[in-house]
Design a protein around this motif. Structure first.
Motif, PDB file in Angstrom:
ATOM      1  N   PHE A 121       0.820  -1.208   0.000  1.00  0.00           N
ATOM      2  CA  PHE A 121       0.000   0.000   0.000  1.00  0.00           C
ATOM      3  C   PHE A 121       0.859   1.264   0.000  1.00  0.00           C
ATOM      4  O   PHE A 121       0.484   2.277  -0.581  1.00  0.00           O
ATOM      5  N   GLY A 122       2.021   1.197   0.627  1.00  0.00           N
ATOM      6  CA  GLY A 122       2.943   2.332   0.592  1.00  0.00           C
ATOM      7  C   GLY A 122       3.421   2.623  -0.813  1.00  0.00           C
ATOM      8  O   GLY A 122       3.451   3.774  -1.263  1.00  0.00           O
ATOM      9  N   ILE A 123       3.804   1.589  -1.551  1.00  0.00           N
ATOM     10  CA  ILE A 123       4.238   1.746  -2.950  1.00  0.00           C
ATOM     11  C   ILE A 123       3.082   2.255  -3.798  1.00  0.00           C
ATOM     12  O   ILE A 123       3.247   3.166  -4.621  1.00  0.00           O
ATOM     13  N   PHE A 124       1.912   1.674  -3.596  1.00  0.00           N
ATOM     14  CA  PHE A 124       0.728   2.087  -4.352  1.00  0.00           C
ATOM     15  C   PHE A 124       0.413   3.573  -4.089  1.00  0.00           C
ATOM     16  O   PHE A 124       0.130   4.339  -5.021  1.00  0.00           O
ATOM     17  N   GLY A 125       0.471   3.988  -2.839  1.00  0.00           N
ATOM     18  CA  GLY A 125       0.230   5.392  -2.501  1.00  0.00           C
ATOM     19  C   GLY A 125       1.261   6.316  -3.115  1.00  0.00           C
ATOM     20  O   GLY A 125       0.949   7.405  -3.596  1.00  0.00           O
ATOM     21  N   TYR A 126       2.522   5.896  -3.102  1.00  0.00           N
ATOM     22  CA  TYR A 126       3.591   6.674  -3.713  1.00  0.00           C
ATOM     23  C   TYR A 126       3.334   6.879  -5.206  1.00  0.00           C
ATOM     24  O   TYR A 126       3.456   7.980  -5.739  1.00  0.00           O
ATOM     25  N   LEU A 127       2.980   5.793  -5.903  1.00  0.00           N
ATOM     26  CA  LEU A 127       2.719   5.879  -7.347  1.00  0.00           C
ATOM     27  C   LEU A 127       1.519   6.769  -7.642  1.00  0.00           C
ATOM     28  O   LEU A 127       1.542   7.557  -8.594  1.00  0.00           O
ATOM     29  N   LEU A 128       0.478   6.649  -6.843  1.00  0.00           N
ATOM     30  CA  LEU A 128      -0.689   7.519  -7.041  1.00  0.00           C
ATOM     31  C   LEU A 128      -0.319   8.981  -6.833  1.00  0.00           C
ATOM     32  O   LEU A 128      -0.768   9.866  -7.559  1.00  0.00           O
TER      33      LEU A 128
END
Length: 179
Positions: free
Chosen positions: A16-23
């Motif tokens: 979720f951290g990576i996903f949030g970063y990409l968003l």
């Protein structure tokens, strides 16, 4: 304690951290594009407001002169007053008033030909027929006859009216002044 109790939440948190970063990255790119688009819209609006204020002032002058039973001649009232700063902001290059080279496809030699033929302003060029322009080019020789002036009057009209963003957008789709 079971090690999976720690690994699964850690992996979920990492994903979720990576996903949030990409968003967040994708959102910031959209913000930059939006800011550029808004700045261009603001420049166009400023140009329009300035032109409208100039028209209002011209109409005030005309009204005042008619009130005195001494109407001002129509040629003294300008529909558009050239503002090189607005043109620079939108086109990204310096523009001189009535510089025919602002028209895609016209260079210094063709501008000189048109000036000799009595076409010295954007308004003159905007009122000239494509046939007249082609005749001027044909008379100058085969190096000039190969040019196609079909879009030149419309480009000149946009410049004359101060429609810089519209001119810029259209010229982006032209190739040497041709559609």
């Amino acid at each position: 304690m079971d090690i999976m109790c720690f690994i699964i939440p850690a992996l979920v948190g990492l994903i979720f951290g990576i996903f949030g970063y990409l968003l967040g990255k994708m959102s910031s790119k959209k913000d930059v594009l939006l800011a550029v688009s808004l700045q261009e819209d603001l420049d166009v609006c400023k140009s329009t407001v300035k032109n409208l204020n100039q028209k209002i002032n011209a109409l005030d002058v005309e009204l005042a002169s008619k009130t005195k039973n001494n109407p001002a001649p129509q040629s003294s009232i300008s529909q558009f007053i050239f503002d090189k700063e607005i043109a620079l902001n939108i086109l990204g290059k310096k523009v001189k008033e009535n510089d025919l080279k602002i028209v895609e496809g016209i260079g210094p030699k063709i501008e000189a030909l048109f000036n000799e033929a009595g076409i010295a302003t954007w308004q003159d060029l905007s009122k000239a027929s494509t046939e007249k322009l082609q005749n001027i080019l044909d008379a100058a020789g085969e190096n000039f006859a190969m040019h196609n002036p079909s879009t030149w009057p419309k480009q000149a009209l946009m410049a004359h009216q101060g429609k810089w963003q519209e001119l810029k957008d259209w010229q982006a789709n032209l190739l040497g002044g041709k559609e």
